[in-house]
Design a protein around this motif. Structure first.
Motif, PDB file in Angstrom:
ATOM      1  N   VAL A 164      -9.233  11.517   0.688  1.00  0.00           N
ATOM      2  CA  VAL A 164      -8.581  11.515  -0.624  1.00  0.00           C
ATOM      3  C   VAL A 164      -9.402  10.677  -1.607  1.00  0.00           C
ATOM      4  O   VAL A 164      -9.676  11.115  -2.741  1.00  0.00           O
ATOM      5  CB  VAL A 164      -7.146  10.963  -0.512  1.00  0.00           C
ATOM      6  CG1 VAL A 164      -6.557  10.726  -1.900  1.00  0.00           C
ATOM      7  CG2 VAL A 164      -6.266  11.933   0.261  1.00  0.00           C
ATOM      8  N   THR A 165      -9.794   9.478  -1.194  1.00  0.00           N
ATOM      9  CA  THR A 165     -10.591   8.634  -2.091  1.00  0.00           C
ATOM     10  C   THR A 165     -11.944   9.272  -2.389  1.00  0.00           C
ATOM     11  O   THR A 165     -12.421   9.230  -3.523  1.00  0.00           O
ATOM     12  CB  THR A 165     -10.798   7.237  -1.483  1.00  0.00           C
ATOM     13  OG1 THR A 165     -11.481   7.351  -0.230  1.00  0.00           O
ATOM     14  CG2 THR A 165      -9.469   6.541  -1.250  1.00  0.00           C
ATOM     15  N   ILE A 215       0.905   4.168  -2.951  1.00  0.00           N
ATOM     16  CA  ILE A 215       0.648   5.586  -2.705  1.00  0.00           C
ATOM     17  C   ILE A 215       1.839   6.439  -3.127  1.00  0.00           C
ATOM     18  O   ILE A 215       1.677   7.498  -3.758  1.00  0.00           O
ATOM     19  CB  ILE A 215       0.312   5.811  -1.217  1.00  0.00           C
ATOM     20  CG1 ILE A 215      -1.040   5.163  -0.887  1.00  0.00           C
ATOM     21  CG2 ILE A 215       0.277   7.299  -0.887  1.00  0.00           C
ATOM     22  CD1 ILE A 215      -1.423   5.259   0.568  1.00  0.00           C
ATOM     23  N   GLY A 232       0.811  -1.214   0.000  1.00  0.00           N
ATOM     24  CA  GLY A 232       0.000   0.000   0.000  1.00  0.00           C
ATOM     25  C   GLY A 232       0.840   1.258   0.000  1.00  0.00           C
ATOM     26  O   GLY A 232       0.533   2.226  -0.714  1.00  0.00           O
ATOM     27  N   LEU A 240      -6.907   9.968   4.717  1.00  0.00           N
ATOM     28  CA  LEU A 240      -6.767   9.066   3.578  1.00  0.00           C
ATOM     29  C   LEU A 240      -8.123   8.779   2.923  1.00  0.00           C
ATOM     30  O   LEU A 240      -8.230   8.726   1.692  1.00  0.00           O
ATOM     31  CB  LEU A 240      -6.118   7.756   4.034  1.00  0.00           C
ATOM     32  CG  LEU A 240      -4.648   7.873   4.456  1.00  0.00           C
ATOM     33  CD1 LEU A 240      -4.158   6.558   5.029  1.00  0.00           C
ATOM     34  CD2 LEU A 240      -3.780   8.286   3.284  1.00  0.00           C
ATOM     35  N   ILE A 241      -9.145   8.594   3.751  1.00  0.00           N
ATOM     36  CA  ILE A 241     -10.482   8.327   3.198  1.00  0.00           C
ATOM     37  C   ILE A 241     -11.000   9.545   2.433  1.00  0.00           C
ATOM     38  O   ILE A 241     -11.682   9.411   1.408  1.00  0.00           O
ATOM     39  CB  ILE A 241     -11.444   7.930   4.329  1.00  0.00           C
ATOM     40  CG1 ILE A 241     -11.040   6.566   4.910  1.00  0.00           C
ATOM     41  CG2 ILE A 241     -12.885   7.880   3.832  1.00  0.00           C
ATOM     42  CD1 ILE A 241     -11.771   6.184   6.171  1.00  0.00           C
ATOM     43  N   VAL A 272      -3.008   0.904   3.616  1.00  0.00           N
ATOM     44  CA  VAL A 272      -2.328   1.736   4.602  1.00  0.00           C
ATOM     45  C   VAL A 272      -3.232   2.045   5.788  1.00  0.00           C
ATOM     46  O   VAL A 272      -2.777   2.047   6.941  1.00  0.00           O
ATOM     47  CB  VAL A 272      -1.827   3.037   3.945  1.00  0.00           C
ATOM     48  CG1 VAL A 272      -1.266   3.993   4.991  1.00  0.00           C
ATOM     49  CG2 VAL A 272      -0.752   2.730   2.912  1.00  0.00           C
ATOM     50  N   VAL A 273      -4.508   2.300   5.534  1.00  0.00           N
ATOM     51  CA  VAL A 273      -5.454   2.558   6.620  1.00  0.00           C
ATOM     52  C   VAL A 273      -5.505   1.379   7.580  1.00  0.00           C
ATOM     53  O   VAL A 273      -5.680   1.542   8.796  1.00  0.00           O
ATOM     54  CB  VAL A 273      -6.860   2.858   6.041  1.00  0.00           C
ATOM     55  CG1 VAL A 273      -7.926   2.786   7.128  1.00  0.00           C
ATOM     56  CG2 VAL A 273      -6.870   4.244   5.404  1.00  0.00           C
ATOM     57  N   LEU A 333      -5.322   3.138  -6.705  1.00  0.00           N
ATOM     58  CA  LEU A 333      -5.129   4.158  -5.673  1.00  0.00           C
ATOM     59  C   LEU A 333      -5.963   3.834  -4.440  1.00  0.00           C
ATOM     60  O   LEU A 333      -5.488   3.938  -3.299  1.00  0.00           O
ATOM     61  CB  LEU A 333      -5.503   5.528  -6.227  1.00  0.00           C
ATOM     62  CG  LEU A 333      -5.452   6.698  -5.235  1.00  0.00           C
ATOM     63  CD1 LEU A 333      -4.040   6.889  -4.697  1.00  0.00           C
ATOM     64  CD2 LEU A 333      -5.955   7.980  -5.885  1.00  0.00           C
ATOM     65  N   THR A 334      -7.213   3.432  -4.649  1.00  0.00           N
ATOM     66  CA  THR A 334      -8.082   3.065  -3.537  1.00  0.00           C
ATOM     67  C   THR A 334      -7.512   1.880  -2.768  1.00  0.00           C
ATOM     68  O   THR A 334      -7.522   1.856  -1.535  1.00  0.00           O
ATOM     69  CB  THR A 334      -9.486   2.726  -4.044  1.00  0.00           C
ATOM     70  OG1 THR A 334     -10.017   3.840  -4.770  1.00  0.00           O
ATOM     71  CG2 THR A 334     -10.424   2.398  -2.891  1.00  0.00           C
ATOM     72  N   ILE A 368      -4.633   2.982  -0.503  1.00  0.00           N
ATOM     73  CA  ILE A 368      -5.105   3.706   0.684  1.00  0.00           C
ATOM     74  C   ILE A 368      -5.724   2.746   1.689  1.00  0.00           C
ATOM     75  O   ILE A 368      -5.482   2.844   2.904  1.00  0.00           O
ATOM     76  CB  ILE A 368      -6.102   4.797   0.263  1.00  0.00           C
ATOM     77  CG1 ILE A 368      -5.359   5.910  -0.480  1.00  0.00           C
ATOM     78  CG2 ILE A 368      -6.842   5.363   1.467  1.00  0.00           C
ATOM     79  CD1 ILE A 368      -6.248   6.973  -1.055  1.00  0.00           C
TER      80      ILE A 368
END
Length: 297
Positions: free
Chosen positions: A219-220, A37, A33, A216-217, A282-283, A275-276, A279
């Motif tokens: 961003v999506t 990113i 992840g 991060l959320i 990483v979350v 990309l999702t 993220i």
């Protein structure tokens, strides 16, 4: 004394980053992840530098299927689809970053202050938040599109950020109301520490995992919002980006019924999905990173 404090602070920072490294190594998917990113960040910052400002048309390669020369084929103007994804990433990622920054900073500041102070300030700030939550985003963007062309990603990020902080403010306030009754907050208040100190040094670090996840959320969410608006044709095509690509792939190139144009549709979709995925991976590590007890387990 100052030397001792600096040494202690440096030790704490070093232990924190060592803990972060252990957490990320614990599951290889988390490192994947991070790599994803960082790859998108590199693509957004440096990718467009490898291509001219306006990609040249090629009448001899109109809507070609994927090949070794063009991995995702070409568009109806004969431009390489992969090059379009790379050059269009800067707009999408920069506006998403601005949106996430405004959403989290504004929502966190209002939620923390409102939940900690309670009383009149809480009432005023939450009424403002409620009013903001009642504003319909799509009609407002339609009106703003008549004034702004949204060719600048900063403008897009600013509008989406100002439209999106309400939910974060409400959620952070709820967390703050719970934390303010904890023993360490009561002790800090009993010592007569200032509100700024308690919020910045006591409450904020305790909520760091939640805030980081919201960043991060956001961003999506910003990527989905702007891509959706451009795909629906709500905003003018003043800039090449993934949403414009999806719109043109479906409504101009006929990617849904023309096999040779399928790469034009799949390329931006794969970029968004990748990309999702980065993220989300990483979350997954955020709570463990910011919780020392979990890091040590």
């Amino acid at each position: 004394m100052s030397i001792v404090l600096e040494s202690t602070s440096a030790t704490i920072r070093r232990n924190f980053w060592n803990g972060v490294w252990r957490v990320m190594k614990r599951k290889p998917s988390r490192m994947v992840g991070v790599v994803i990113i960082l790859g998108f960040a590199f693509m957004g910052v440096f990718g467009p530098m490898f291509f001219p400002a306006q990609l040249p048309d090629n009448p001899d390669a109109i809507t070609q299927p994927p090949s070794w020369e063009h991995w995702f084929g070409t568009d109806p103007q004969g431009r390489d689809v992969l090059a379009l994804v790379i050059t269009g990433s800067r707009y999408v990622l920069l506006s998403a970053a601005v949106t996430a920054l405004i959403t989290v900073v504004l929502g966190t500041a209002i939620g923390l202050y409102s939940g900690f102070k309670r009383g009149r300030w809480d009432t005023v700030l939450m009424r403002i938040t409620d009013m903001k939550l009642t504003i319909p985003g799509l009609p407002l963007l339609l009106v703003l599109a008549t004034v702004w062309k949204f060719g600048n990603p900063i403008q897009m990020g600013l509008v989406l950020g100002l439209l999106g902080w309400g939910g974060v403010a409400r959620a952070v306030r709820a967390q703050t109301l719970s934390l303010r009754e904890r023993g360490f907050i009561e002790a800090a208040r009993g010592l007569g520490l200032s509100t700024t100190h308690i919020i910045g040094k006591e409450l904020l670090p305790s909520m760091a995992p939640y805030i980081a996840m919201n960043m991060l959320i956001a961003v999506t969410g910003a990527v989905y919002a702007q891509v959706g608006l451009f795909f629906l044709g709500v905003l003018p095509y003043e800039s090449d980006n993934w949403g414009v690509m999806l719109n043109l792939a479906v409504f101009q190139a006929g990617a849904m019924i023309t096999p040779t144009a399928l790469g034009y549709l799949l390329a931006p979709l794969l970029a968004i999905l990748l990309l999702t995925l980065g993220i989300v991976l990483v979350v997954d590590a955020m709570d463990e990173i910011f919780n020392p007890r979990l890091r040590e387990e």
